[in-house]
Each structure stands twice: as C-alpha cells, then as structure tokens.
Scaffold this motif. Structure first.
Motif, PDB file in Angstrom:
ATOM      1  N   TYR A  35       0.836  -1.208   0.000  1.00 24.69           N
ATOM      2  CA  TYR A  35       0.000   0.000   0.000  1.00 24.69           C
ATOM      3  C   TYR A  35       0.868   1.255   0.000  1.00 24.69           C
ATOM      4  O   TYR A  35       2.055   1.193   0.329  1.00 24.69           O
ATOM      5  N   ILE A  91      -2.803  -8.275   3.272  1.00 24.70           N
ATOM      6  CA  ILE A  91      -4.167  -8.361   3.808  1.00 24.70           C
ATOM      7  C   ILE A  91      -4.485  -9.853   3.911  1.00 24.70           C
ATOM      8  O   ILE A  91      -4.430 -10.587   2.913  1.00 24.70           O
ATOM      9  N   TRP A 145      -7.937  -2.263   8.776  1.00 20.71           N
ATOM     10  CA  TRP A 145      -8.297  -1.200   7.832  1.00 20.71           C
ATOM     11  C   TRP A 145      -9.491  -0.445   8.422  1.00 20.71           C
ATOM     12  O   TRP A 145      -9.922  -0.746   9.536  1.00 20.71           O
ATOM     13  N   GLN A 148     -15.642  -1.354   5.841  1.00 24.38           N
ATOM     14  CA  GLN A 148     -15.796  -1.396   4.383  1.00 24.38           C
ATOM     15  C   GLN A 148     -17.150  -0.852   3.908  1.00 24.38           C
ATOM     16  O   GLN A 148     -18.206  -1.243   4.411  1.00 24.38           O
ATOM     17  N   ARG A 168     -15.131  -4.131  -8.592  1.00 26.43           N
ATOM     18  CA  ARG A 168     -13.744  -4.473  -8.264  1.00 26.43           C
ATOM     19  C   ARG A 168     -13.708  -5.297  -6.971  1.00 26.43           C
ATOM     20  O   ARG A 168     -14.277  -4.904  -5.962  1.00 26.43           O
ATOM     21  N   TYR A 170     -11.147  -7.528  -4.127  1.00 27.44           N
ATOM     22  CA  TYR A 170      -9.747  -7.640  -3.669  1.00 27.44           C
ATOM     23  C   TYR A 170      -9.470  -8.946  -2.948  1.00 27.44           C
ATOM     24  O   TYR A 170      -8.345  -9.203  -2.538  1.00 27.44           O
ATOM     25  N   ALA A 190      -5.072  -2.976  -4.632  1.00 25.18           N
ATOM     26  CA  ALA A 190      -5.131  -1.526  -4.424  1.00 25.18           C
ATOM     27  C   ALA A 190      -4.116  -0.753  -5.272  1.00 25.18           C
ATOM     28  O   ALA A 190      -4.420   0.336  -5.761  1.00 25.18           O
ATOM     29  N   THR A 207     -14.509  -0.955  -0.238  1.00 25.41           N
ATOM     30  CA  THR A 207     -13.233  -0.842   0.475  1.00 25.41           C
ATOM     31  C   THR A 207     -13.381   0.195   1.591  1.00 25.41           C
ATOM     32  O   THR A 207     -14.481   0.637   1.902  1.00 25.41           O
ATOM     33  N   SER A 208     -12.264   0.570   2.176  1.00 27.53           N
ATOM     34  CA  SER A 208     -12.266   1.525   3.287  1.00 27.53           C
ATOM     35  C   SER A 208     -12.199   2.962   2.770  1.00 27.53           C
ATOM     36  O   SER A 208     -11.913   3.193   1.586  1.00 27.53           O
ATOM     37  N   THR A 211      -8.489   3.532   1.335  1.00 24.73           N
ATOM     38  CA  THR A 211      -8.158   3.110  -0.032  1.00 24.73           C
ATOM     39  C   THR A 211      -8.898   3.970  -1.058  1.00 24.73           C
ATOM     40  O   THR A 211      -8.356   4.268  -2.129  1.00 24.73           O
ATOM     41  N   PRO A 232     -11.382  -5.525   7.614  1.00 28.56           N
ATOM     42  CA  PRO A 232     -10.307  -6.477   7.267  1.00 28.56           C
ATOM     43  C   PRO A 232      -8.999  -6.090   7.947  1.00 28.56           C
ATOM     44  O   PRO A 232      -8.850  -4.964   8.421  1.00 28.56           O
TER      45      PRO A 232
HETATM   46  N1  PCA Z   1      -8.142  -1.524   1.369  1.00 29.27           N
HETATM   47  C1  PCA Z   1      -7.523  -2.619   0.656  1.00 29.27           C
HETATM   48  C2  PCA Z   1      -7.938  -3.823   1.367  1.00 29.27           C
HETATM   49  C3  PCA Z   1      -9.028  -3.446   2.274  1.00 29.27           C
HETATM   50  C4  PCA Z   1      -9.014  -1.975   2.269  1.00 29.27           C
HETATM   51  O1  PCA Z   1      -9.688  -1.257   2.994  1.00 29.27           O
HETATM   52  C5  PCA Z   1      -8.015  -2.694  -0.758  1.00 29.27           C
HETATM   53  O2  PCA Z   1      -9.033  -2.100  -1.104  1.00 29.27           O
HETATM   54  O3  PCA Z   1      -7.393  -3.415  -1.522  1.00 29.27           O
END
Ligand code: PCA
Length: 327
Positions: A35, A91, A145, A148, A168, A170, A190, A207-208, A211, A232
C-alpha cells in the motif's frame, strides 16, 4: 615473555574483533508491503522498522518496500515463505483460499466496530498463528483497515441496483458478493486501483475510506455508502528460519517492537477512519448511510457468505466464532 607495545595493541585489536563476532554482524531484512507510503499501514511499518533498528543498535535493519514496489500483494506471502524476502505484510483475507481461517475477519457483519474487531482478532489469533507456522511463517502483528463501504458511480438503493456493475474485488469475499448480486467481479489489488478507475474497468467497489482516498475515488465515483460490512486486517509476518537465525536479544527486540506496532496500528486506524470519510466529502463525494432496503439486501448476502464460510471452516471455525461471541 617480553611483549612490545605493538604486539599488545595487535592482540587487543584481534580480541575486540573476536568479541564482536557474529553477534555484532548486521542483518538486513526486506519487508515488502502493498500500500502507498502514506497509508497508515505503511506508516506503521516504517515506525516498526525504525523501532527495531534502534532497539538492536542497528544490528537488524529492516527495509520496508511499500506500494507493491518489490512484490505485488498476492506474491508477498509466497516470497517470504521461500525466503526471497525475510518479512512481509499482506491483507490476510487475500489468502482465504489457502485456509478459511485467513478469511474470518471478512465474514460480513460479524465484527463491524473496532472493539468487536479487536475481540475477533484475540479469538482468532492462535488459529491464524498456527496456520502461518505450518507454512514456515511467524506472525508478528495484525492491524485493521477502516470499515468497508461501497463506492459507486451511480446511486445504489437496493442490491438489485448492483446488478451488472463492474465490481472491483480484492479477495474471495468481495468477488463472491458480485456473484450473489449479479455484478461482474474483476479482481484488482489496491496498487492498480487508480488505473482501473481511470480506464473505467470498474464502476463500483467495496473498500475503506483510506483506499478510496489513496486512489482518489472522487475523480470517478460519486457515492460512498457507509455499510460498515467488516473490518479487514493486514498481517505482518517473518520467515521462521530468518527469525530463528537471530540471536535471542534481537528476537526479543523484534517481538517487543511488533507488540508496540500492533497497538499503534489499531489506534491509528481508528483515529483516521473518520478523517478519511471527511476527505471524501471534502472532495465532493456523497457520503451516505445505506438505505434500509440496501441494508436488508446486504444482510441477506451476508447471511449467505457467513453460511459459506462456516461450511468451509468447519468445527474449528465455529469454535473461534463461539469464543468471540463469549468475549
Ligand atoms: N483496502 C484494501 C484492502 C481493504 C481496504 O480497505 C483494498 O481495497 O485493496
């Protein structure tokens, strides 16, 4: 025996060198991560590396390679298992196909707040550690994280609105959500998400806040639904043999810095979760709670995913969930 000053000095020099011996030799570890450098996970890893360097007087030097610059996210675990890198961060649910226990934290709506998530981690840690150990890996720490939520270009009021989305994914769970709602899953890590958004390969994802922020989601997306589906975690681990090759004080320094990193990481994640959502708003995204209908639909999807997971994880999975619920 007559010794000259020179021979004495020489002997002392040899003795000093001998005393330094292997104990003073410098060990270098590389730690691939996936990341961006200013993501809280990476920030925490840099701090961990610094702490280890200081605590060992520079004997163990860990270089963090953030942003998937050394290995891509799906390759990191194997790279550490095979000794191509000594340590790594990933992750954990990315490896749910290896073992269902790696996906316990993405069972939807099981642990959606930080205190719950920490309990779930405490309940599942021994099982996760055991599985990593069987793969030649030693767990150092885990960090969450943000909760979500769903990013989308168009408005989503029900799960029916998710049908046909280019979604999308992950990990296994996010791909399975697409199946259940009739969306098309595209697995993208990501590091490649900004490009996938820019080229229109996907038009929705879960996602969060962090991200979404890291990939400037507002440039292509309009809505963020704060569904808080799960939290996660990333795990940081080391090749068992590389760890055992360290002397005892260095091993202890690593474990101590790891415990500090785990605590700092949880604090940082929780502190920044709201800040990230504020940045989405500041960049003109509509940050909304999910509608009741969307919530109800996602709960149904969640029930299915939970049932799937329990079936895969068997009695040991059930035991961990029972232990968590009793905490
Ligand atoms: N971000 C990463 C994993 C979980 C998150 O919040 C992503 O989107 O790949």
């Amino acid at each position: 025996m007559i010794r000259t000053f020179a021979t004495l000095a020489f002997a002392a020099g040899v003795a000093a060198l001998a005393m330094q011996g292997p104990a003073a030799a410098q060990t270098k570890w590389s730690l691939p991560a996936a990341y961006p450098t200013d993501n809280p996970h990476s920030v925490n890893l840099f701090a961990f590396a610094k702490d280890v360097g200081e605590a060992t007087g520079g004997k163990l030097q860990i270089t963090v390679h953030a942003n998937a610059s050394l290995f891509k996210a799906p390759e990191i675990k194997r790279a550490v298992q095979t000794g191509q890198a000594q340590a790594g961060e990933v992750i954990v649910s990315l490896h749910e196909n290896d073992d269902p226990m790696f996906g316990i934290d993405v069972v939807p709506f099981l642990a959606t707040s930080y205190p719950q998530s920490l309990k779930l981690w405490k309940a599942s840690r021994p099982a996760v550690e055991k599985r990593l150990a069987a793969q030649g890996l030693k767990l150092l720490f885990a960090v969450p994280w943000g909760p979500q939520g769903i990013y989308a270009k168009k408005e989503i009021n029900t799960v029916e609105d998710m049908k046909g989305l280019k979604w999308r994914a992950y990990n296994v769970g996010t791909a399975r959500i697409a199946d259940l709602v009739g969306a098309q899953a595209v697995t993208i890590q990501a590091a490649e998400l900004p490009q996938a958004l820019a080229t229109g390969v996907v038009n929705a994802f879960m996602t969060s806040g962090s991200t979404g922020y890291d990939s400037k989601a507002w440039e292509t997306m309009t809505y963020y639904y704060n569904t808080q589906a799960w939290i996660p975690k990333n795990i940081t681990f080391v090749n068992q043999a590389a760890f055992e090759a360290l002397d005892k004080p260095t091993q202890e320094a690593v474990l101590k810095a790891a415990a500090v990193a785990e605590e700092r990481g949880w604090k940082l994640a929780e502190e920044k979760a709201t800040w990230y959502l504020e940045q989405l708003t500041a960049n003109k995204m509509k940050v909304l709670p999910p509608s009741d209908a969307l919530k109800a639909g996602l709960n149904k999807v969640g029930d299915q995913l939970t049932a799937d997971w329990l079936k895969k994880a068997g009695p040991e999975g059930q035991a961990v969930i029972d232990a968590y619920r009793k905490m």
